[in-house]
Design a protein around this motif. Structure first.
Motif, PDB file in Angstrom:
ATOM      1  N   UNK A 171       0.841  -1.194   0.000  1.00 11.90           N
ATOM      2  CA  UNK A 171       0.000   0.000   0.000  1.00 11.90           C
ATOM      3  C   UNK A 171       0.881   1.252   0.000  1.00 11.90           C
ATOM      4  N   UNK A 172       0.933   1.923  -1.137  1.00 11.28           N
ATOM      5  CA  UNK A 172       1.764   3.126  -1.253  1.00 11.28           C
ATOM      6  C   UNK A 172       0.994   4.388  -0.892  1.00 11.28           C
ATOM      7  N   UNK A 173      -0.299   4.247  -0.647  1.00 10.31           N
ATOM      8  CA  UNK A 173      -1.109   5.406  -0.271  1.00 10.31           C
ATOM      9  C   UNK A 173      -1.201   5.586   1.244  1.00 10.31           C
ATOM     10  N   UNK A 174      -0.615   4.659   2.001  1.00  9.00           N
ATOM     11  CA  UNK A 174      -0.728   4.683   3.449  1.00  9.00           C
ATOM     12  C   UNK A 174      -0.084   5.948   4.013  1.00  9.00           C
ATOM     13  N   UNK A 193       6.763  -5.978   8.073  1.00  6.86           N
ATOM     14  CA  UNK A 193       6.752  -4.619   8.587  1.00  6.86           C
ATOM     15  C   UNK A 193       7.804  -3.768   7.874  1.00  6.86           C
ATOM     16  N   UNK A 194       8.968  -4.330   7.665  1.00  4.73           N
ATOM     17  CA  UNK A 194      10.009  -3.581   6.953  1.00  4.73           C
ATOM     18  C   UNK A 194       9.614  -3.343   5.499  1.00  4.73           C
ATOM     19  N   UNK A 195       8.900  -4.285   4.881  1.00  4.36           N
ATOM     20  CA  UNK A 195       8.402  -4.074   3.518  1.00  4.36           C
ATOM     21  C   UNK A 195       7.395  -2.939   3.465  1.00  4.36           C
ATOM     22  N   UNK A 196       6.502  -2.865   4.461  1.00  3.20           N
ATOM     23  CA  UNK A 196       5.529  -1.777   4.514  1.00  3.20           C
ATOM     24  C   UNK A 196       6.246  -0.436   4.567  1.00  3.20           C
ATOM     25  N   UNK A 197       7.263  -0.332   5.414  1.00  2.00           N
ATOM     26  CA  UNK A 197       8.010   0.918   5.534  1.00  2.00           C
ATOM     27  C   UNK A 197       8.753   1.233   4.237  1.00  2.00           C
ATOM     28  N   UNK A 198       9.303   0.211   3.619  1.00  2.00           N
ATOM     29  CA  UNK A 198      10.068   0.411   2.388  1.00  2.00           C
ATOM     30  C   UNK A 198       9.180   0.832   1.228  1.00  2.00           C
ATOM     31  N   UNK A 253       4.252   8.218   1.431  1.00  2.00           N
ATOM     32  CA  UNK A 253       3.761   9.473   2.005  1.00  2.00           C
ATOM     33  C   UNK A 253       3.303   9.279   3.449  1.00  2.00           C
ATOM     34  N   UNK A 254       4.045   8.478   4.186  1.00  2.00           N
ATOM     35  CA  UNK A 254       3.681   8.188   5.568  1.00  2.00           C
ATOM     36  C   UNK A 254       3.887   9.436   6.422  1.00  2.00           C
ATOM     37  N   UNK A 255       2.835   9.829   7.142  1.00  2.00           N
ATOM     38  CA  UNK A 255       2.909  11.002   8.020  1.00  2.00           C
ATOM     39  C   UNK A 255       2.916  10.611   9.495  1.00  2.00           C
ATOM     40  N   UNK A 256       2.327   9.457   9.816  1.00  2.00           N
ATOM     41  CA  UNK A 256       2.165   9.042  11.213  1.00  2.00           C
ATOM     42  C   UNK A 256       2.505   7.569  11.326  1.00  2.00           C
TER      43      UNK A 256
END
Length: 492
Positions: free
Chosen positions: A144-147, A187-192, A196-199
């Motif tokens: 999910x790149x919109x997260x 979890x590391x894949x989600x971060x990678x 546009x993660x703000x929180x």
């Protein structure tokens, strides 16, 4: 009312149905989806699910039912949801032996072999449920790149006490080691993959965050991230100075107190960074046996940070911390706005309250003093003035005062209400904590409780009652900290 010509809601354009659904709560949306296939199709428009707030567990359903619901929701919305707020409580109802009355847990009578075997089985089931649910979440949002907002809380402290983080226990869970590794990798894949993660908030998610996790955060998200909260019961720091240096636009931060080192504080005090507005710190006395306070932020560090971040406000929760340790960490230049002292066997001393009321008289707005013990210490026993009354007098910004587990004399409670008046928006004191002076009771007519309620209500300018239900003060402290830091950080 039916439309003219007998045309019903089925004739409405999909866009209009979606717009109507947008005014419904998440629960009502799901109920509406059961009306017909047309409504069900409209329900799953991405525009309706930009935000998803879930609490899994504790609702009276079986763990398999809860997991099935989570799998359905994450399969439908995980790939495009922008804000995901999730609380997992897999142990509620599963570990009744552990959730029993604390006094019975301290009894010397050991459980029988059958009880112990059943307990271990429930423990394994609860841990397995937690691992499966976390895997489900991260498998669904991995691409999910919109997260933009990810807030996770694991109500798993009771599992931590049972030693899950000890690798010798993981073999008790089917594929336990493999699932933990897979969760950390996801979890590391989600971060990678984020852009546009703000929180980013991960509080007490068992086995999720490692010291290497934050290094996987993509460069675009490192630029956009405004809030970071990484809290766990592990022993090692979860945020390194080099990774924090990448997050130059942070507005709010939440960490374990022992992880807020002099080096991190100095890094946040550099002028090239966006000023920090909110800082939440958890000081857990249980971890001080393994994690020293040596190397944490000094008085000079706090002075330098406040010079750069003039609007900085700090929230501190201290769990089962000795007063001598509190006196070490409560530096004069720390801009303390909220303080929560919670304990069982280590009551706060009057000297600690004296220091708090003197050092933070201009900044303190929230003060929670809680103790879950068999006795109720009297902090004013060796003093001419009650330290809580002095705190109410000195701290001119005080708006929230919560007390349980300490003796509060009725005349002092009246004094507090008169000193702060209507500016004290919340005054919550358990009925068990209130005591009455026998000498004053002789001089007063009528019921002393009725007179107290009347006098405090007059002082506050509103109707007031003591809290009759002591259980409201005994909620899981880590959950309270998670909720409070979120409101504190968003309130800037």
């Amino acid at each position: 009312m039916a439309l003219c010509g007998g045309v019903g809601a089925m004739a409405l354009p999909s866009e209009l149905i979606v717009h109507i659904f947008s005014f419904l709560s998440d629960r009502d949306k799901l109920r509406a989806s059961a009306v017909c296939s047309r409504w069900r199709e409209c329900l799953f428009y991405p525009a309706l699910w930009t935000e998803l707030k879930l609490r899994i567990g504790g609702g009276g359903c079986s763990s398999s039912d809860e997991t099935s619901k989570l799998e359905f929701l994450m399969r439908k919305f995980g790939s495009f949801v922008r804000e995901l707020q999730l609380e997992l409580a897999p142990v509620e109802g599963n570990l009744s032996h552990l959730n029993s009355d604390p006094s019975s847990a301290r009894m010397d009578q050991p459980p029988g072999p059958d009880s112990d075997a059943q307990h271990k089985e429930r423990w394994r089931d609860a841990v397995a449920t937690y691992l499966d649910q976390v895997l489900c979440v991260f498998t669904s949002i991995r691409n999910n790149r919109n997260l933009q907002k990810l807030s996770l809380y694991g109500d798993t402290f009771i599992l931590q006490q049972e030693g899950l983080l000890d690798s010798s226990h993981l073999h008790l869970i089917h594929q336990g080691d493999k699932k933990i590794n897979e969760i950390q990798q996801l979890f590391m894949e989600v971060l990678s993959n984020s852009r546009q993660l703000r929180w980013l908030s991960c509080s007490f998610m068992l086995g999720l965050v490692t010291p290497c996790s934050l290094s996987c955060l993509s460069n675009p998200s490192a630029e956009t991230l405004q809030h970071l909260s990484l809290l766990d019961h592990q022993l090692g720091p979860l945020v390194s100075p080099s990774e924090l240096d990448r997050l130059s636009n942070l507005h709010s931060l939440a960490l374990d107190f022992t992880d807020f080192t002099s080096e991190l504080c100095g890094l946040l005090a550099t002028p090239r960074r966006t000023p920090l507005h909110r800082l939440s710190l958890l000081l857990n006395g249980a971890t001080l046996e393994f994690k020293s306070l040596e190397g944490t932020a000094t008085e000079d560090n706090w002075k330098a940070l406040v010079r750069v971040s003039a609007n900085l406000r700090v929230y501190v929760m201290a769990l089962e911390v000795d007063s001598s340790e509190l006196l070490r960490v409560l530096k004069p230049s720390l801009p303390l706005e909220r303080l929560h002292l919670d304990s069982y066997s280590m009551p706060v001393t009057d000297a600690t309250l004296e220091l708090i009321s003197q050092q933070y008289n201009k900044t303190l707005t929230h003060f929670l003093l809680l103790r879950d013990g068999p006795d109720f210490p009297d902090l004013s026993i060796n003093r001419n003035e009650d330290p809580l009354v002095l705190l109410a007098w000195r701290c001119t910004q005080l708006a929230v005062l919560v007390i349980h587990g300490y003796t509060v004399w009725s005349h002092n409670l009246v004094a507090i209400s008169r000193l702060r008046g209507s500016s004290l928006r919340v005054l919550t004191v358990s009925e068990d904590s209130i005591d009455f002076d026998p000498d004053q009771s002789v001089c007063m007519e009528g019921d002393p409780v009725h007179n107290l309620v009347k006098e405090v209500s007059l002082g506050l300018g509103r109707v007031w009652q003591p809290c009759l239900d002591s259980s409201v003060f005994l909620s899981e402290p880590t959950q309270h900290f998670h909720h409070e830091l979120r409101a504190f950080s968003m309130g800037m």
